[in-house]
Design an enzyme around this catalytic site. Structure first.
Site, PDB file in Angstrom:
ATOM      1  N   ARG A 113      18.015  11.276  57.013  1.00  0.00           N
ATOM      2  CA  ARG A 113      16.896  10.871  57.872  1.00  0.00           C
ATOM      3  C   ARG A 113      16.707   9.349  57.855  1.00  0.00           C
ATOM      4  O   ARG A 113      16.162   8.781  58.802  1.00  0.00           O
ATOM      5  CB  ARG A 113      15.624  11.620  57.451  1.00  0.00           C
ATOM      6  N   LYS A 157      24.607  12.132  62.624  1.00  0.00           N
ATOM      7  CA  LYS A 157      24.616  11.699  61.222  1.00  0.00           C
ATOM      8  C   LYS A 157      26.045  11.692  60.693  1.00  0.00           C
ATOM      9  O   LYS A 157      26.758  12.683  60.801  1.00  0.00           O
ATOM     10  CB  LYS A 157      23.754  12.657  60.386  1.00  0.00           C
ATOM     11  N   ASP A 169      28.176  12.522  50.717  1.00  0.00           N
ATOM     12  CA  ASP A 169      26.793  12.476  50.246  1.00  0.00           C
ATOM     13  C   ASP A 169      26.718  13.040  48.822  1.00  0.00           C
ATOM     14  O   ASP A 169      26.697  14.242  48.618  1.00  0.00           O
ATOM     15  CB  ASP A 169      25.896  13.304  51.182  1.00  0.00           C
ATOM     16  N   ASP A 217      18.508  11.482  47.953  1.00  0.00           N
ATOM     17  CA  ASP A 217      19.342  12.511  48.580  1.00  0.00           C
ATOM     18  C   ASP A 217      18.832  12.871  49.980  1.00  0.00           C
ATOM     19  O   ASP A 217      19.493  13.588  50.716  1.00  0.00           O
ATOM     20  CB  ASP A 217      19.400  13.750  47.676  1.00  0.00           C
ATOM     21  N   LYS A 238      23.281  14.973  43.264  1.00  0.00           N
ATOM     22  CA  LYS A 238      23.405  16.417  43.476  1.00  0.00           C
ATOM     23  C   LYS A 238      24.117  17.053  42.291  1.00  0.00           C
ATOM     24  O   LYS A 238      24.888  16.382  41.603  1.00  0.00           O
ATOM     25  CB  LYS A 238      24.251  16.683  44.733  1.00  0.00           C
ATOM     26  N   GLU A 267      18.905  11.113  52.524  1.00  0.00           N
ATOM     27  CA  GLU A 267      19.450   9.875  53.102  1.00  0.00           C
ATOM     28  C   GLU A 267      19.739  10.007  54.590  1.00  0.00           C
ATOM     29  O   GLU A 267      19.746   9.007  55.305  1.00  0.00           O
ATOM     30  CB  GLU A 267      20.733   9.489  52.353  1.00  0.00           C
TER      31      GLU A 267
HETATM   32  N1  BES Z   1      23.422  16.572  53.459  1.00  0.00           N
HETATM   33  C1  BES Z   1      22.324  17.178  52.802  1.00  0.00           C
HETATM   34  C2  BES Z   1      21.923  18.511  53.419  1.00  0.00           C
HETATM   35  C3  BES Z   1      22.908  19.640  53.318  1.00  0.00           C
HETATM   36  C4  BES Z   1      22.779  20.586  52.336  1.00  0.00           C
HETATM   37  C5  BES Z   1      23.925  19.779  54.238  1.00  0.00           C
HETATM   38  C6  BES Z   1      23.660  21.629  52.260  1.00  0.00           C
HETATM   39  C7  BES Z   1      24.820  20.827  54.159  1.00  0.00           C
HETATM   40  C8  BES Z   1      24.688  21.757  53.173  1.00  0.00           C
HETATM   41  C9  BES Z   1      21.118  16.250  52.888  1.00  0.00           C
HETATM   42  O1  BES Z   1      21.404  14.905  52.835  1.00  0.00           O
HETATM   43  C10 BES Z   1      20.246  16.544  51.704  1.00  0.00           C
HETATM   44  O2  BES Z   1      20.692  16.325  50.625  1.00  0.00           O
HETATM   45  N2  BES Z   1      19.057  17.052  51.965  1.00  0.00           N
HETATM   46  C11 BES Z   1      18.140  17.381  50.929  1.00  0.00           C
HETATM   47  C12 BES Z   1      16.777  16.879  51.327  1.00  0.00           C
HETATM   48  C13 BES Z   1      15.768  16.902  50.232  1.00  0.00           C
HETATM   49  C14 BES Z   1      16.156  15.956  49.131  1.00  0.00           C
HETATM   50  C15 BES Z   1      14.410  16.535  50.793  1.00  0.00           C
HETATM   51  C16 BES Z   1      18.149  18.884  50.753  1.00  0.00           C
HETATM   52  O3  BES Z   1      18.319  19.604  51.743  1.00  0.00           O
HETATM   53  O4  BES Z   1      18.025  19.338  49.630  1.00  0.00           O
HETATM   54 ZN    ZN Z   2      23.222  14.343  53.543  1.00  0.00          ZN
HETATM   55 MN    MN Z   3      21.563  14.157  50.874  1.00  0.00          MN
END
Ligand code: BES
Ligand code: ZN
Ligand code: MN
Length: 503
Positions: free
Chosen positions: A355, A269, A274, A351, A281, A353
């Site tokens: 996946r 990825k 992001d 968010d 966020k 994204e």
């Molecule tokens: N890149 C983030 C995950 C992440 C969080 C990486 C903290 C490193 C540190 C990912 O894209 C994300 O935002 N995931 C969400 C998914 C949710 C919206 C289902 C998450 O983990 O909150």
């Molecule tokens: Zn991400």
């Molecule tokens: Mn994200």
């Protein structure tokens, strides 16, 4: 840093800026090399031991200054902890401690006397672990510092002394291999540390081409947005729509063995930033999302290390790279995308994204008819909640592949733990109006993300590594200074080394 391996006979004929000596807890200084160094240091090591001022506790560090007519200017004693608790990973951390101490003393070179037999490791493992610990522990990211640069001392030379010539070529080869692996880890750390304005998808392509350039066995191809459109990579394109930066899909193919052998495909990825998109966020720590391309960087590093080491395996790295921003054309919650696989996805949370872009990359992986597909991604905060921020989560469909990955984890000290991927989790990602939805609420968040990915893999053996925690460290770990760790690189390289041994 340059590594030189020499015979102990030369050790005390030199003027050495700093010599590290590693000692077990509760054991008097012993062994040929320690005795020789102690003799040159006029018995200081024994003296400090007799006085109980150095006990050898793990990471305990003491600096001694033998008189100026000896060859040794500084003697760095490092504790290894108790012999029964010792491991290759403890050697890595002790090595890091030695290197960091030498740097803090402004030494330009460090000498270590390596005696594998005395610490109960094979020569190969002892060399790899100590050299790896020293090099990795000395990493610092100084790219954007313009002030006081002269205060960033670099240890430029590591001299490894061993007691006989019998193991010389083996130790030299192990040290050279380790240097190559560490170079890949540092490359990845640099990419991940770079801020998003200095690490766009376009710049990532440039970096990939630059590092692959030295290897004629790596073929790099880059798909542009128009190619993605033609192919139907609408999940990746959907994420990219909110950003002005063009997305890129990087393909790096390393052929280390016969054409007829199916490759291992590594998918990483690469969100160069992001923001969450329209599902924005919170501002706090959003800056850390510059590291959301750590998986992509790790697979670039792994393929280049495999080529550097000339491993007899075929490996392909796939890196979907884009930004996730809330621009005027950005994905909106509720949008439905038709992915490369033909399956449709309801985007409930922009968010989630990672996946989406991985769905297209995993579907694309099938074109290589791989023996295995492994993806690596900073995918979910939920994985960090489940396992802590120093452990990667592993999920997958193939026991044999997972076993191989666990073994590589044990060998490299890159901690991982498996989470279940039972069929029942798939119910949670069903959409009312499309095939799947990209977000399923908080419970089991790391697993529902993996369950989603599994729908795009096809029938190939597959495993998924969630490195949301270990990719970026908020505090120093022994040989991983805080910041970008290069998580996954050593694990992959070890996996590929084992793979080639097994066939
Ligand atoms: N890149 C983030 C995950 C992440 C969080 C990486 C903290 C490193 C540190 C990912 O894209 C994300 O935002 N995931 C969400 C998914 C949710 C919206 C289902 C998450 O983990 O909150
Ligand atoms: Zn991400
Ligand atoms: Mn994200």
């Amino acid at each position: 840093m340059h590594v030189k391996v020499e015979n102990n006979r030369h050790l005390l004929k030199r003027s050495l800026e700093a010599v590290a000596v590693f000692l077990f807890e509760g054991e008097p200084p012993a062994g040929e090399s320690v005795a020789a160094i102690d003799k040159a240091a006029k018995g200081m090591i024994h003296q400090i031991w007799e006085e109980h001022d150095f006990e050898g506790k793990l990471h305990q560090t003491t600096i001694l200054y033998p008189c100026d007519d000896t060859a040794i200017r500084r003697l760095i004693l490092i504790g290894l902890g108790k012999r029964e608790d010792f491991s290759a990973d403890k050697m890595r951390s002790a090595g890091a401690k030695a290197g960091q101490t030498a740097r803090s003393l402004k030494a330009k070179s460090l000498a270590v006397a390596l005696a594998a037999d005395e610490i109960g490791l094979s020569w190969e493992v002892a060399t790899e672990a100590s050299v790896e610990g020293i090099i990795l522990g000395l990493y610092q990211y100084t790219e954007f510092k313009t002030l006081d640069r002269e205060s960033f001392n670099e240890v430029e030379l590591l001299q490894v002394f061993i007691k006989d010539n019998e193991n010389m070529s083996l130790v030299k080869a192990a040290a050279a291999r380790t240097e190559k692996i560490c170079r890949a880890v540092h490359f990845v750390r640099n990419l991940v540390s770079a801020p998003a304005n200095a690490m766009t998808p376009t710049i990532m392509v440039r970096e990939a081409l630059a590092i692959a350039k030295g290897h004629k066995k790596i073929k790099t191809t880059v798909l542009e947005a128009a190619d993605m459109k033609r192919l139907g990579m609408n999940a990746l394109l959907g994420v990219a729509k909110g950003s002005a930066e063009p997305p890129k899909f990087i393909i790096m193919e390393y052929r280390g063995t016969g054409k007829e052998q199916s490759p291992i495909v590594l998918v990483g990825k690469a969100l160069t930033f992001d923001s969450g998109g329209i599902s924005l966020k919170p501002a706090e720590k959003m800056d850390e999302m510059k590291t959301d391309m750590a998986g992509g960087a790790a697979v670039i590093g792994a393929v280049c290390a495999a080529a550097d080491l000339q491993l007899p395996v075929n490996v392909v790295a796939l890196i979907p790279a884009t930004e996730n921003l809330p621009g005027g054309r950005a994905l909106k919650p509720g949008d439905i995308l038709k992915s490369l696989s033909g399956k449709t996805i309801e985007v409930l949370n922009t968010d989630a994204e990672g996946r989406l872009i991985l769905a297209d990359a995993l579907a694309y992986a099938g074109r290589f008819k791989p023996v295995a597909i492994i993806d690596i991604a900073t995918l979910t905060g939920a994985c960090v909640v489940a396992l802590g921020d120093h452990v990667m989560g592993m999920m997958g469909t193939d026991d044999n592949l997972k076993k191989r990955i666990k073994k590589a984890s044990e060998q490299t000290g890159e901690l991982l733990w498996e989470l279940p991927l039972w069929d029942s989790y798939s119910d949670l990602i069903k959409s009312d109006i499309a095939d799947y939805k990209n977000a399923a609420g908080r419970p089991g968040g790391a697993i529902t993300a993996a369950a989603f990915l599994s729908k795009f893999v096809g029938s190939y053996p597959w495993a998924h590594l969630d490195i949301a925690g270990p990719a970026w460290l908020t505090k120093d770990q022994a040989y991983n200074p805080k910041g970008a760790s290069g998580a996954g690189v050593r694990l992959f390289v070890q996996l590929l080394r084992n793979w080639s041994d097994a066939v």
